[in-house]
Design an enzyme around this catalytic site. Sequence first.
Site, PDB file in Angstrom:
ATOM      1  N   GLU A 197      29.446   3.837  70.158  1.00 37.84           N
ATOM      2  CA  GLU A 197      29.957   3.415  68.858  1.00 37.84           C
ATOM      3  C   GLU A 197      29.311   4.314  67.815  1.00 37.84           C
ATOM      4  O   GLU A 197      28.084   4.431  67.755  1.00 37.84           O
ATOM      5  CB  GLU A 197      29.578   1.961  68.567  1.00 37.84           C
ATOM      6  CG  GLU A 197      30.233   0.958  69.501  1.00 37.84           C
ATOM      7  CD  GLU A 197      29.734  -0.471  69.269  1.00 37.84           C
ATOM      8  OE1 GLU A 197      30.182  -1.358  70.006  1.00 37.84           O
ATOM      9  OE2 GLU A 197      28.873  -0.681  68.380  1.00 37.84           O
ATOM     10  N   ASP A 215      25.132  -6.279  58.118  1.00 37.13           N
ATOM     11  CA  ASP A 215      24.064  -5.560  58.813  1.00 37.13           C
ATOM     12  C   ASP A 215      22.690  -5.913  58.280  1.00 37.13           C
ATOM     13  O   ASP A 215      22.506  -6.170  57.097  1.00 37.13           O
ATOM     14  CB  ASP A 215      24.281  -4.050  58.684  1.00 37.13           C
ATOM     15  CG  ASP A 215      25.359  -3.567  59.646  1.00 37.13           C
ATOM     16  OD1 ASP A 215      25.182  -3.768  60.864  1.00 37.13           O
ATOM     17  OD2 ASP A 215      26.369  -3.008  59.187  1.00 37.13           O
TER      18      ASP A 215
END
Lengths: 403, 272
Positions: free
Chosen positions: B51, B62
């Site tokens: 990824e 995040d």
Amino acid sequence: MSNLNSYRTGPDETGHFGIFGGQFVAETLMPLILELDAAYEASKKDPEFAKELSGLLKHYVGRESPLYFAERLTEHYGGAKIYLKREDLNHTGAHKINNCMGQILLARRMGKTRIIAETGAGQHGVATATVAARFGLKCAIYMGETDIERQKPNVFRMKLLGAEVIPVKSGARTLKDAMNEALRDWVTNVADTFYIIGTVAGPHPYPQLVRDFQCIIGEETRRQMREAEGRLPDTLLACIGGGSNAMGLFHPFLDEESVEIIGVEAAGHGIDTDKHAASLKGGRPGVLHGNRTYLLQDDDGQILEAHSISAGLDYPGIGPEHSWLNDVGRVKYVNATDQEALDAFQLCCRLEGIIPALESSHALAHLEKIAPDLPKDHIIVVNLSGRGDKDIFTVASALGVDL
Amino acid sequence: MSETRIDRRFRALKAEGRAAFVTYVMAGDPDLESALEIVKGLPAAGADIIEVGLPFTDPMADGPAIQQAGLRALASGTTLRKTLDLIAEFRKTDDETPIVLMGYYNPIYSYGVDRFLKDARAAGIDGMIVVDLPSEEDSELCLPARAAGFNFIRLATPTTNDRRLPKVLANSSGFLYYVSIAGTTGAAAPKPADVATALQRIRKATDLPIAVGFGIRTGAQAAEIAKIADGAVVGTALVEQVALGSDNKDAVKRVLDLAREISAGIRSVKKT
């Protein structure tokens, strides 16, 4: 939009105002947002909810707020007749509590025990901490370090009210970053936490429900203006960061063709500089914080830092319904610089004996550009969305005064 | 839709009898050259799927490590275009390892969805994960991406209940990314028992391979996940390695060393 029968029917079933709005959030939050939407829709059908809210708004917040004829500002400009909608007189000193009271009642119905919020100027943080104290719920407020520095009185107020103020150190350490951090908290504490968003932005249903809770400003204004002048006002003026005070005043008038509606964004050092917060004039549509709306961003879609002397307007986005009202042309969006707001702030202090919030001073600043040239029977209502006691340090510093 | 590199890789791993090691690194972190070295080195270090993070100023799902990685990448001049260039460069030497672009929607929306899909195809991207596009917003990118032959990989979380799960799965392909905790990336280590229960539930609803991520930091933890899932995703722990020193050459080595350790953990688990 040519056959639009009403400007008040949005959002659609998917939470959109035209192309704006939507639900751009991480999957973790989707079930919570859907749950909130269901709880909100249920509350609208429940007369007990309306009764409880209106009782609290009357006896605790102190509504209705006056619609005050500003005689000396009117004389000063020598043109239009100027009224101020005195949201600064609400408990906690701004319009923010209208929304917080509504949302905390929803939180209680949903069985949530912990409240979080983001704040820029601290007004929404104070209002949230206030209602959390009133109902005995735990409360955490996210606030950028930059804003903590320039809004010390409100930080202390929140702490006195029992809230934990969590400094946000990411990004420019202002409102945008506080909102990121509040969303991260919510993603982490999904079971017990209710996020009270302070403005008409975020994922659907927030833009709608915050608007609905703020519409009391416009509804009262209609009634009060009918009593005072026997008619509708001609022009409405309000400042816009995310745009909740403006939406609250504007929305009940959107379908009144005779009423000119003007929103004032913060132009900071000027919209031709890189230091402003005028998302509509200086931005383009993008996706941030759960909704599509006009955003300050670079060519790569990275979000830019906003700037305004007023912490409450220091945000690179704007509520999605404002973006739509801008594009369909129903509301005219203008702007005022830091300096213009400072001048209007001082003028209001001296002429009316009212210390306005720096946010609201942006709306007042637009008077100089229109009021003198309008006839004496032209009625302007300015939303005085908050009081400026919290801003005296910022203003002193801008004026070179050492407190 | 025709088979993608992702589909092929999971099919091969199933035949091999082990779980996939899915790695996440940020494009342009600590700089574009070093990030390319990292991506190029990952397959040899054991990564089965890579990824590539697309940096964004406001990564609201995040944790601090990936936030910082994104800011380092932006500071080094990384854009969506340069991220695609990095992947195209990688594809010159590796035509097998699946690449998933992972990020937030605004840079893609700003670039233009049609243009993005065309350029992503040319760069050799196989799938994408766009954190702030839930199934409610499928018309934005998911449906056009599927039509263009990409896997649109969706996150399922502990809050994704049985009623919602079919909606999440509806247009997803490639694999399902199960987020093992309610939280931001890198927050807390997942409890294998909880994850196992969740996977049992999800498998009733889909035949897609399921990769589990958020909070896996070591070879031992990855091995635990490899026993119960079709893949283990490691991002924050790798990204943190970048930040440990000031020399970017050393960063490449540190990331790949940790990848090898985690890979060994995953490869130690044989499935029947």
